[in-house]
Design a protein around this motif. Structure first.
Motif, PDB file in Angstrom:
ATOM      1  N   THR A 141       0.826  -1.212   0.000  1.00  0.00           N
ATOM      2  CA  THR A 141       0.000   0.000   0.000  1.00  0.00           C
ATOM      3  C   THR A 141       0.860   1.262   0.000  1.00  0.00           C
ATOM      4  OG1 THR A 141      -0.164  -0.040   2.411  1.00  0.00           O
ATOM      5  CG2 THR A 141      -1.916  -1.127   1.176  1.00  0.00           C
ATOM      6  N   ILE A 142       2.145   1.107   0.248  1.00  0.00           N
ATOM      7  CA  ILE A 142       3.083   2.237   0.209  1.00  0.00           C
ATOM      8  C   ILE A 142       3.282   2.633  -1.259  1.00  0.00           C
ATOM      9  CG2 ILE A 142       5.442   2.969   0.717  1.00  0.00           C
ATOM     10  CD1 ILE A 142       5.416   0.896   2.994  1.00  0.00           C
ATOM     11  N   PRO A 143       3.290   3.925  -1.555  1.00  0.00           N
ATOM     12  CA  PRO A 143       3.504   4.337  -2.943  1.00  0.00           C
ATOM     13  C   PRO A 143       4.774   3.731  -3.540  1.00  0.00           C
ATOM     14  CG  PRO A 143       2.828   6.205  -1.628  1.00  0.00           C
ATOM     15  CD  PRO A 143       3.046   5.063  -0.678  1.00  0.00           C
ATOM     16  N   LEU A 144       4.693   3.390  -4.805  1.00  0.00           N
ATOM     17  CA  LEU A 144       5.747   2.773  -5.607  1.00  0.00           C
ATOM     18  C   LEU A 144       6.036   1.320  -5.239  1.00  0.00           C
ATOM     19  CD1 LEU A 144       8.223   5.756  -5.893  1.00  0.00           C
ATOM     20  CD2 LEU A 144       6.495   5.033  -7.537  1.00  0.00           C
ATOM     21  N   LEU A 145       5.260   0.716  -4.363  1.00  0.00           N
ATOM     22  CA  LEU A 145       5.403  -0.702  -4.053  1.00  0.00           C
ATOM     23  C   LEU A 145       4.159  -1.493  -4.452  1.00  0.00           C
ATOM     24  CD1 LEU A 145       7.122  -0.693  -0.555  1.00  0.00           C
ATOM     25  CD2 LEU A 145       8.147  -1.142  -2.763  1.00  0.00           C
ATOM     26  N   ASN A 171       1.574  -6.344  -5.203  1.00  0.00           N
ATOM     27  CA  ASN A 171       0.240  -6.952  -5.218  1.00  0.00           C
ATOM     28  C   ASN A 171       0.123  -8.008  -6.305  1.00  0.00           C
ATOM     29  OD1 ASN A 171      -1.093  -5.639  -3.068  1.00  0.00           O
ATOM     30  ND2 ASN A 171      -1.241  -3.798  -4.312  1.00  0.00           N
ATOM     31  N   TRP A 172       0.879  -7.868  -7.382  1.00  0.00           N
ATOM     32  CA  TRP A 172       0.831  -8.868  -8.453  1.00  0.00           C
ATOM     33  C   TRP A 172       1.397 -10.196  -7.982  1.00  0.00           C
ATOM     34  CZ3 TRP A 172      -2.359  -8.221 -12.186  1.00  0.00           C
ATOM     35  CH2 TRP A 172      -2.667  -6.950 -12.632  1.00  0.00           C
ATOM     36  N   PHE A 173       2.286 -10.172  -6.987  1.00  0.00           N
ATOM     37  CA  PHE A 173       2.788 -11.415  -6.417  1.00  0.00           C
ATOM     38  C   PHE A 173       1.789 -12.022  -5.435  1.00  0.00           C
ATOM     39  CE2 PHE A 173       6.841  -9.205  -7.402  1.00  0.00           C
ATOM     40  CZ  PHE A 173       7.263 -10.086  -8.377  1.00  0.00           C
ATOM     41  N   ALA A 174       0.988 -11.178  -4.798  1.00  0.00           N
ATOM     42  CA  ALA A 174       0.020 -11.653  -3.811  1.00  0.00           C
ATOM     43  C   ALA A 174      -1.234 -12.220  -4.465  1.00  0.00           C
ATOM     44  CB  ALA A 174      -0.358 -10.524  -2.863  1.00  0.00           C
ATOM     45  N   LEU A 175      -1.624 -11.710  -5.618  1.00  0.00           N
ATOM     46  CA  LEU A 175      -2.879 -12.143  -6.232  1.00  0.00           C
ATOM     47  C   LEU A 175      -2.942 -13.638  -6.546  1.00  0.00           C
ATOM     48  CD1 LEU A 175      -3.859  -9.106  -8.468  1.00  0.00           C
ATOM     49  CD2 LEU A 175      -4.961  -9.909  -6.391  1.00  0.00           C
ATOM     50  N   VAL A 219     -11.376 -10.950   1.191  1.00  0.00           N
ATOM     51  CA  VAL A 219     -11.191  -9.588   1.713  1.00  0.00           C
ATOM     52  C   VAL A 219      -9.788  -9.079   1.392  1.00  0.00           C
ATOM     53  CG1 VAL A 219     -11.022  -8.233   3.839  1.00  0.00           C
ATOM     54  CG2 VAL A 219     -12.931  -9.789   3.508  1.00  0.00           C
ATOM     55  N   VAL A 220      -8.777  -9.928   1.583  1.00  0.00           N
ATOM     56  CA  VAL A 220      -7.396  -9.534   1.252  1.00  0.00           C
ATOM     57  C   VAL A 220      -7.285  -9.255  -0.247  1.00  0.00           C
ATOM     58  CG1 VAL A 220      -4.997 -10.297   1.209  1.00  0.00           C
ATOM     59  CG2 VAL A 220      -6.401 -10.756   3.210  1.00  0.00           C
ATOM     60  N   GLY A 221      -7.950 -10.062  -1.058  1.00  0.00           N
ATOM     61  CA  GLY A 221      -7.938  -9.853  -2.508  1.00  0.00           C
ATOM     62  C   GLY A 221      -8.590  -8.540  -2.899  1.00  0.00           C
ATOM     63  N   LEU A 222      -9.685  -8.191  -2.239  1.00  0.00           N
ATOM     64  CA  LEU A 222     -10.336  -6.910  -2.532  1.00  0.00           C
ATOM     65  C   LEU A 222      -9.434  -5.734  -2.178  1.00  0.00           C
ATOM     66  CD1 LEU A 222     -14.008  -7.581  -1.390  1.00  0.00           C
ATOM     67  CD2 LEU A 222     -13.155  -7.308  -3.718  1.00  0.00           C
ATOM     68  N   ILE A 223      -8.709  -5.852  -1.071  1.00  0.00           N
ATOM     69  CA  ILE A 223      -7.766  -4.792  -0.699  1.00  0.00           C
ATOM     70  C   ILE A 223      -6.692  -4.648  -1.769  1.00  0.00           C
ATOM     71  CG2 ILE A 223      -5.990  -4.125   0.974  1.00  0.00           C
ATOM     72  CD1 ILE A 223      -7.751  -5.514   3.111  1.00  0.00           C
ATOM     73  N   ALA A 224      -6.161  -5.781  -2.235  1.00  0.00           N
ATOM     74  CA  ALA A 224      -5.114  -5.747  -3.257  1.00  0.00           C
ATOM     75  C   ALA A 224      -5.640  -5.184  -4.575  1.00  0.00           C
ATOM     76  CB  ALA A 224      -4.547  -7.147  -3.477  1.00  0.00           C
ATOM     77  N   ILE A 225      -6.842  -5.559  -4.956  1.00  0.00           N
ATOM     78  CA  ILE A 225      -7.408  -5.084  -6.222  1.00  0.00           C
ATOM     79  C   ILE A 225      -7.702  -3.589  -6.173  1.00  0.00           C
ATOM     80  CG2 ILE A 225      -9.450  -5.251  -7.698  1.00  0.00           C
ATOM     81  CD1 ILE A 225      -9.399  -8.281  -7.143  1.00  0.00           C
ATOM     82  N   VAL A 226      -8.238  -3.122  -5.037  1.00  0.00           N
ATOM     83  CA  VAL A 226      -8.513  -1.684  -4.911  1.00  0.00           C
ATOM     84  C   VAL A 226      -7.207  -0.899  -4.968  1.00  0.00           C
ATOM     85  CG1 VAL A 226      -9.293   0.095  -3.288  1.00  0.00           C
ATOM     86  CG2 VAL A 226     -10.691  -1.914  -3.702  1.00  0.00           C
ATOM     87  N   ARG A 227      -6.171  -1.396  -4.308  1.00  0.00           N
ATOM     88  CA  ARG A 227      -4.872  -0.706  -4.329  1.00  0.00           C
ATOM     89  C   ARG A 227      -4.279  -0.684  -5.738  1.00  0.00           C
ATOM     90  NH1 ARG A 227      -1.170   1.770  -5.340  1.00  0.00           N
ATOM     91  NH2 ARG A 227       0.757   2.029  -4.205  1.00  0.00           N
ATOM     92  N   ILE A 235       0.184  -0.556 -11.658  1.00  0.00           N
ATOM     93  CA  ILE A 235       1.629  -0.730 -11.489  1.00  0.00           C
ATOM     94  C   ILE A 235       2.096  -0.128 -10.172  1.00  0.00           C
ATOM     95  CG2 ILE A 235       3.903  -0.193 -12.414  1.00  0.00           C
ATOM     96  CD1 ILE A 235       2.604  -0.128 -15.173  1.00  0.00           C
ATOM     97  N   PHE A 236       1.784   1.127  -9.958  1.00  0.00           N
ATOM     98  CA  PHE A 236       2.296   1.829  -8.785  1.00  0.00           C
ATOM     99  C   PHE A 236       1.372   1.606  -7.639  1.00  0.00           C
ATOM    100  CE2 PHE A 236       3.765   4.265 -12.483  1.00  0.00           C
ATOM    101  CZ  PHE A 236       5.111   4.037 -12.334  1.00  0.00           C
TER     102      PHE A 236
END
Length: 74
Positions: A21-25, A29-33, A58-66, A73-74
């Protein structure tokens, strides 16, 4: 047993998603999906409870929204 495995995969995914969730990281999320998808499938195969599946969703929704906020990408 599969429900606990799904929860464990969800926790591992959450450990990857929180720093992403930190900018530029956001690319992390592509590794977590893929892990999240595996957790959802294993949670669905679990006959007793649905907590692991729901946690992974729920974790997936957080990753997708981010990812959507960062343009994928960012």
């Amino acid at each position: 047993m599969l429900n606990l495995l799904s929860i464990l995969i969800g926790i591992i995914s959450l450990v990857i998603v929180i720093p992403a969730t930190i900018p530029l990281l956001g690319w992390a999320n592509w590794f977590a999906l893929p892990l999240i998808v595996i957790g959802v499938v294993i949670g669905q195969l679990s006959g007793s409870g649905r907590a692991g599946r729901n946690f992974c969703i729920v974790v997936g929704l957080i990753a997708i929204v981010r990812l959507s906020l960062g343009g994928g990408i960012f």
